[in-house]
Design an enzyme around this catalytic site. Structure first.
Site, PDB file in Angstrom:
ATOM      1  N   ARG A  61      27.748   7.689   5.320  1.00  0.00           N
ATOM      2  CA  ARG A  61      26.621   8.602   5.466  1.00  0.00           C
ATOM      3  C   ARG A  61      25.871   8.660   4.137  1.00  0.00           C
ATOM      4  O   ARG A  61      26.457   8.930   3.083  1.00  0.00           O
ATOM      5  CB  ARG A  61      27.094  10.001   5.832  1.00  0.00           C
ATOM      6  CG  ARG A  61      25.940  10.986   5.998  1.00  0.00           C
ATOM      7  CD  ARG A  61      26.382  12.421   5.853  1.00  0.00           C
ATOM      8  NE  ARG A  61      25.262  13.342   6.016  1.00  0.00           N
ATOM      9  CZ  ARG A  61      25.217  14.549   5.483  1.00  0.00           C
ATOM     10  NH1 ARG A  61      26.228  15.001   4.753  1.00  0.00           N
ATOM     11  NH2 ARG A  61      24.175  15.331   5.672  1.00  0.00           N
TER      12      ARG A  61
ATOM     13  N   HIS B 145      19.665  15.572   9.010  1.00  0.00           N
ATOM     14  CA  HIS B 145      20.527  15.743  10.192  1.00  0.00           C
ATOM     15  C   HIS B 145      20.152  14.765  11.295  1.00  0.00           C
ATOM     16  O   HIS B 145      20.451  14.991  12.479  1.00  0.00           O
ATOM     17  CB  HIS B 145      20.439  17.168  10.761  1.00  0.00           C
ATOM     18  CG  HIS B 145      20.941  18.235   9.843  1.00  0.00           C
ATOM     19  ND1 HIS B 145      20.307  19.451   9.703  1.00  0.00           N
ATOM     20  CD2 HIS B 145      22.016  18.292   9.018  1.00  0.00           C
ATOM     21  CE1 HIS B 145      20.971  20.194   8.836  1.00  0.00           C
ATOM     22  NE2 HIS B 145      22.012  19.518   8.411  1.00  0.00           N
TER      23      HIS B 145
END
Length: 399
Positions: A85, A174
């Site tokens: 990530r 997000h």
């Protein structure tokens, strides 16, 4: 082939080992307080949990624990890919990328846009490459999903040179979660994602909403940084930009100190004077704590406004989706927001809403009302899927 997913923060490493096709998770855990004397890791291997002290508190130690758990399972040699990530990819990265020296340099170039996050992501990538040199390493960017936003949604009304020379625009975050829950919501509604206009709300300590039209992000609440938008656990969300200069002069603070306070001392914590934890605030509000009640009311008010705004950005809305720690567990927040969104045709099914907690998901809207759903997010699975999809695509090109 197993995929290891890593989410490296400034003082933590969250990890999971997944079989993408079967969705099986054999290893998961969290190393936290890295860089301090109290560093430790919680590891779950095939359902068995244990804690491990990390005396040196380094990333290398954390990865040694992960490697040791993989050896214990006998699957270390089968880890063919590591999905990382990465918080900010700027305008350069609109999709996952195989990590090469050039890609790593691109991630490093985005550090000014995410000075708290990207350096930690880079440190994690470098430590993981040393620990797993034979695996393919892929960066999956929080911002990539939002690169489909039109210019009318991502541009700020500021001097053009700020955008052209310094990248001042809205990026959104997000993205992995918004993409995942939109697809799952389409499945739950029994309709193609390509036909749906959805407003997705990722609500945790960090919060954002997204307008997902036909599976693509067309607007979102976070901007240049994750500070813009909704009220969050300790972040203020939207404030008047003039606040910085005003409070710096009045309180004798530097601009950096003002920004730090907006990130770490504001939001639910700042409003309540009590906590950034929604569960604690709901309990305290029930006992009559005025700060907790104010925090809840402001949170709901701003969330409903932003969700209605996302509906307006698409011209039509087919469903409202709640996810994240608050979105998946706070029946109060969901019910209060849906009440305010009656203007869109929303109405809550009280029994279904009350039941959708602790991992239970599903439709929470009353029959005939605008569809509202709780969908459990799984960013680790989404990162693993995107990692494997990229590698399969590249293998196909090479063949």
């Amino acid at each position: 082939m197993w995929t290891l997913v890593l989410n490296c923060g400034s003082s933590s490493v969250k990890f999971a080992l997944l079989d993408v096709q079967g969705g099986q998770v054999r290893l998961s855990g969290l190393a936290e307080r890295l860089g301090s004397a109290g560093a430790s890791a919680r590891v779950e291997v095939d359902g068995a949990r244990r804690a491990v002290d990390l005396a040196g508190g380094s990333y290398a130690e954390a990865f040694a624990v992960i490697a040791g758990a993989l050896d214990e399972l006998g699957v270390r040699a089968q880890v063919g890919a590591v999905g990382h990530r990465v918080v900010h990819g700027g305008e350069r990265f609109s999709a996952p990328a195989l990590i090469t020296p050039e890609v790593l340099a691109g991630i490093r170039a985005c550090v000014p846009l995410a000075p708290l996050h990207n350096p930690a992501n880079i440190a994690g990538i470098e430590a993981a490459q040393a620990a797993f040199p034979e695996a393919a390493h892929v960066a999956v960017f929080d911002t990539a999903f939002h690169q489909s936003m039109p210019e009318v949604a991502f541009r700020y009304a500021v001097p053009g040179d700020w955008y052209r020379q310094h990248g001042v625009r809205r990026y959104g975050f997000h993205g992995t979660s918004h993409a995942f829950v939109a697809a799952r919501a389409a499945d739950a509604l029994g309709r193609p994602l390509s036909e749906l206009n959805l407003v997705t709300a990722h609500l945790g300590n960090g919060c954002s909403v997204c307008a997902v039209q036909g599976g693509r992000s067309v607007d979102t609440s976070m901007g240049l940084t994750p500070l813009e938008g909704l009220v969050m656990g300790t972040r203020s969300g939207d404030v008047d930009p003039g606040l910085h200069d005003y409070i710096a002069r009045q309180a004798g603070l530097s601009l950096s100190e003002v920004t730090a306070a907006l990130n770490r001392e504001s939001g639910l914590l700042g409003l309540s004077g009590l906590s950034n934890d929604m569960r604690e605030l709901e309990e305290a509000a029930g006992r009559g704590h005025p700060g907790a009640r104010l925090a809840l009311d402001v949170f709901v008010h701003r969330l409903a406004k932003q969700m209605a705004g996302m509906a307006a950005a698409m011209g039509r809305v087919d469903g409202l989706v709640f996810t994240g720690g608050i979105g998946e567990n706070s029946a109060f927040v969901r019910g209060a927001v849906l009440s305010k969104l009656a203007v869109l045709g929303a109405q809550v099914d009280e029994a279904a809403n009350a039941a959708a907690v602790r991992g239970q998901s599903g439709v929470i809207s009353a029959p005939g009302a605008l569809a509202a759903l709780v969908v459990n997010t799984n960013e680790e699975l989404m990162i693993a899927q995107q990692t494997q999809a990229l590698l399969a695509e590249q293998q196909g090109v090479q063949a």
